[in-house]
Design a protein around this motif. Structure first.
Motif, short mmCIF file in Angstrom:
data_model
loop_
_atom_site.label_atom_id
_atom_site.label_comp_id
_atom_site.label_asym_id
_atom_site.label_seq_id
_atom_site.Cartn_x
_atom_site.Cartn_y
_atom_site.Cartn_z
N LEU A 1 0.93 -0.86 0.21
CA LEU A 1 -0.24 -0.10 -0.63
C LEU A 1 1.09 1.21 0.39
O LEU A 1 0.22 2.22 -0.15
N ARG A 2 2.12 0.96 0.19
CA ARG A 2 2.71 2.40 0.13
C ARG A 2 3.28 2.55 -1.01
O ARG A 2 3.89 3.86 -1.00
N GLY A 3 3.05 1.58 -2.00
CA GLY A 3 3.52 2.45 -2.75
C GLY A 3 4.55 1.52 -4.17
O GLY A 3 5.01 0.47 -3.40
N ILE A 4 4.39 1.53 -5.30
CA ILE A 4 5.66 0.61 -5.77
C ILE A 4 6.66 0.72 -5.98
O ILE A 4 7.93 -0.24 -5.57
N SER A 5 7.47 1.90 -5.75
CA SER A 5 8.92 2.34 -5.87
C SER A 5 9.22 2.11 -4.60
O SER A 5 10.08 1.36 -3.97
N GLU A 6 9.12 2.58 -3.11
CA GLU A 6 8.81 2.14 -1.88
C GLU A 6 8.93 0.73 -2.09
O GLU A 6 9.72 -0.05 -0.77
N ALA A 7 7.77 -0.06 -1.71
CA ALA A 7 8.02 -1.69 -2.03
C ALA A 7 8.89 -2.29 -2.63
O ALA A 7 9.46 -3.12 -1.84
N SER A 8 9.07 -1.68 -3.53
CA SER A 8 10.09 -2.52 -3.93
C SER A 8 11.49 -2.74 -3.27
O SER A 8 12.05 -3.40 -3.52
N ARG B 1 -0.70 6.50 -2.44
CA ARG B 1 0.50 5.98 -3.08
C ARG B 1 0.00 5.75 -3.62
O ARG B 1 1.21 5.16 -4.97
N LEU B 2 -0.70 5.83 -5.00
CA LEU B 2 -0.80 5.47 -6.83
C LEU B 2 -0.03 4.60 -7.09
O LEU B 2 -0.05 4.11 -8.04
N VAL B 3 -1.09 3.51 -5.95
CA VAL B 3 -0.95 2.04 -6.26
C VAL B 3 -2.59 1.14 -6.72
O VAL B 3 -3.82 2.79 -5.89
N TYR B 4 -3.43 0.03 -6.73
CA TYR B 4 -4.77 -0.11 -6.94
C TYR B 4 -4.82 -0.49 -5.41
O TYR B 4 -5.23 -2.02 -5.22
N SER B 5 -5.13 0.12 -4.52
CA SER B 5 -4.99 0.51 -2.99
C SER B 5 -6.39 -0.86 -2.96
O SER B 5 -6.18 -2.22 -2.06
N ASN B 6 -7.79 -0.57 -3.49
CA ASN B 6 -8.63 -1.72 -2.85
C ASN B 6 -8.29 -2.82 -3.70
O ASN B 6 -8.91 -3.84 -2.76
N GLY B 7 -7.70 -2.91 -4.28
CA GLY B 7 -7.20 -4.84 -4.99
C GLY B 7 -6.95 -5.23 -4.41
O GLY B 7 -6.57 -6.12 -3.69
N ILE B 8 -5.87 -4.27 -3.81
CA ILE B 8 -4.41 -4.67 -2.20
C ILE B 8 -4.54 -5.53 -1.45
O ILE B 8 -4.30 -6.58 -0.69
N ARG C 1 -6.64 4.47 -8.01
CA ARG C 1 -5.48 4.25 -7.31
C ARG C 1 -5.49 5.06 -5.57
O ARG C 1 -6.21 6.27 -5.98
N GLY C 2 -4.65 4.90 -5.23
CA GLY C 2 -5.04 4.93 -3.53
C GLY C 2 -4.21 5.51 -3.04
O GLY C 2 -3.24 7.39 -4.45
#
Length: 609
Positions: free
Chosen positions: A160-167, A346-353, A343-344
């Motif tokens: 949920l924190r976003g692609i860049s931070e998660a990766s 943090r610019l990710v699809y938060s609901n799907g996550i 998109r939530g």
């Protein structure tokens, strides 16, 4: 408090302009998308030996041929998905390929298969990672489900924190696993060719449980080992998350993933046969091999177990990247709820996550975190999507005869035939072990997709307007104000009601004679020009008498009249004060919303203390 907690867990919101920067370089993408495929080697070999061990030591000799067949299949799938990435750079993988080349129904079958696969990937990988932890620390075995659900929650928050931070957070453990496994394979080969096999080879003393070893047993073992291929398709689904040039970088990662998976899976299977290792309850196959290869449970053994647990847990991260993207594609086409396209912060699809994490936790709870119970459900969806994708690409090459189309057609045709056969083998050999659940679930999901699409079409038709649409004008608006006690919130509501209508009726439900008498006295003093209607309620229900009264008013109202219900509502200053008051207004609103010709509204009064 909600905002503070959300900021603490997820972080500050990102502007939409940052979207183009929320991508991954090859180094991070390999760690994110390869973790599922790489983690499969930690249990794929074990799934093969679980079947072969039932037929005694002689059957264990088929481990190498079966492993070689799976490696060949992995090569074909990697080559096939290279074409998918090159042609369909917008992502979507098997769903988009099948939908555009074979038709909507086949696309939905592929989409349903992949969604099930992603869900099971989270459940299986987390359960396998937990099993690695409990193998090293047997005292934790009773807490298997608790540990698994904790890791699901942790991965959900990280993504949920976003692609860049998660990766960035999750990029290093896969490389630690890769080097640890490579070290184990090299150390194991060195130990075997230097000192020979261990003094006691369990496989040589293996007593057969069943005697009728044959083709069906080989196919069952093969289908168990095919879990080594899961995760390969995730790269094609996640092409949009790569840095430019997206397609080229995705293909490089796909080939790197395939090469590493072949080395690790092949090496693990080879050591399992050389050392004669067989499945043991309470300890994984990799744990046994590592103990022999490293000469005991030393620092190298525990480093490998720790990295194995990490990669198995982080394999779920592949699904957290692929599933929300796929769900957003399905939702954009109208086959899933539209909120999955949003998109939530943090610019990710938060609901799907969040939905993926919740569903995976529920699955772990139902199956008690047992990997072997989940595995039979696992590979059908991914191989069905493999097959549909390859058939779609065959049709694509026949229709668009680009340069080199003959060779590409051959590769995809071989891939379609082989993965199709494997799908049938897995479905038949694992049917009674639980695969029937997936076989039933896929058409049910497709039916659900179609029903959602039909609903959105019906809603669009009902809501559509035209230039000659008839505008309805209301001659009379009767305002109903439900009251229980006379307060400033009620006075506030009456004042607003006077501004929108001259026809106002206050309604109270009599559940206490003493309270009713006090209300009548105050009403006569302050609002004597507005009638107060008293509804009897012998069973102390508040909602039902009010609903019946409104139904009566609806029947008496003319075609040019409307009824508005205004609910007095006071708003506490602190969030926890809400739990100290009855939520009668919410109950009334939920009950009255379904009334066709009744408008429901709340008039808030903010408390000062």
């Amino acid at each position: 408090m909600y905002r503070i907690l959300k900021k603490l867990l997820v972080g500050d919101p990102m502007p939409t302009s940052r979207l183009s920067h929320e991508t991954m370089p090859k180094r991070k993408a390999l760690a994110v998308y390869a973790s599922d495929a790489l983690s499969s080697v930690a249990y794929a070999t074990e799934e093969i030996t679980l079947v072969l061990a039932l037929f005694g030591a002689q059957a264990m000799g088929y481990l190498t041929p079966i492993s070689l067949a799976i490696i060949f299949l992995l090569l074909i799938v990697v080559l096939s998905y290279r074409h998918v990435i090159r042609v369909y750079t917008s992502g979507g993988g098997s769903y988009v390929v099948a939908k555009e080349n074979l038709g909507t129904i086949y696309g939905l079958i592929a989409g349903a298969s992949l969604l099930i696969d992603y869900l099971l990937t989270v459940s299986v990988s987390i359960s396998s990672g937990t099993a690695a932890i409990t193998s090293a620390f047997p005292r934790l075995l009773p807490y298997t489900v608790h540990i698994a659900i904790f890791f699901i929650f942790l991965l959900t928050v990280i993504n949920l924190r976003g692609i860049s931070e998660a990766s960035t957070i999750l990029a290093y453990p896969p490389y630690l696993f890769l080097f640890s496994m490579a070290f184990m394979i090299l150390a194991g080969l060195w130990r075997y060719y230097t000192y020979g096999a261990p003094p006691v080879m369990p496989a040589a003393q293996l007593q057969p449980v069943y005697a009728n070893f044959g083709l069906l047993a080989i196919l069952r073992a093969f289908s168990g080992g095919c879990t080594a291929l899961t995760g390969v398709e995730a790269v094609s689904n996640g092409v949009p998350t790569f840095k430019e040039p997206k397609a080229r970088n995705a293909i490089i990662v796909l080939f790197a993933l395939g090469g590493i998976a072949i080395f690790l899976f092949g090496g693990t299977s080879l050591l399992a046969e050389l050392f004669g290792v067989v499945p043991v309850k309470g300890e994984t196959l990799v744990s046994q091999i590592a103990e022999i290869a490293f000469g005991g449970r030393n620092w190298a053994y525990y480093l490998l177990q720790a990295s194995t647990a990490l990669i198995l847990i982080l394999a779920a991260n592949t699904s957290y990247n692929g599933a929300p993207l796929l769900a957003s594609r399905l939702a954009a086409d109208g086959f899933l709820p539209h909120f999955l396209t949003i998109r939530g912060d943090r610019l990710v699809y938060s609901n799907g996550i969040i939905l993926l994490g919740a569903a995976a936790a529920f699955l772990v709870l139902i199956f008690h975190g047992d990997t072997h119970l989940l595995i039979p459900l696992y590979a059908i969806g991914v191989f069905l999507s493999f097959t549909l994708s390859q058939i779609g690409m065959v049709k694509h090459w026949l229709k668009n005869r680009d340069r080199g189309w003959q060779f590409n057609l051959l590769i995809n045709a071989i891939g379609a035939i082989i993965t199709g056969i494997v799908t049938i083998v897995i479905a038949t050999t694992k049917f009674t072990a639980g695969a029937w659940i997936v076989i039933i679930l896929i058409p049910l999901l497709v039916y659900l997709f179609i029903a959602i699409k039909r609903h959105y079409a019906d809603v669009a038709e009902d809501l559509s307007t035209a230039c000659n649409v008839e505008i309805r004008h209301f001659r009379k608006n009767t305002v109903i104000i439900p009251v229980s006690t006379f307060t400033k919130a009620v006075i506030n509501t009456v004042q607003y009601a006077r501004s929108i209508s001259q026809h106002i009726i206050a309604v109270t439900v009599n559940t206490n004679e003493h309270n009713l008498e006090k209300l009548q006295q105050k009403w006569q003093c302050f609002e004597s020009d507005i009638p107060l209607v008293i509804l009897d309620s012998p069973y102390r229900s508040i909602t039902q008498p009010l609903v019946e009264y409104l139904e009566k008013l609806e029947q008496e109202a003319g075609p040019d009249e409307i009824i508005t219900v205004l609910l007095p509502e006071f708003i506490p200053r602190k969030w926890w004060h809400f739990f100290l008051h009855n939520q009668t207004g919410l109950i009334l609103k939920a009950s009255l919303t379904l009334k066709k010709d009744v408008v429901i509204g709340s008039v808030p009064f903010h408390l000062s203390k």
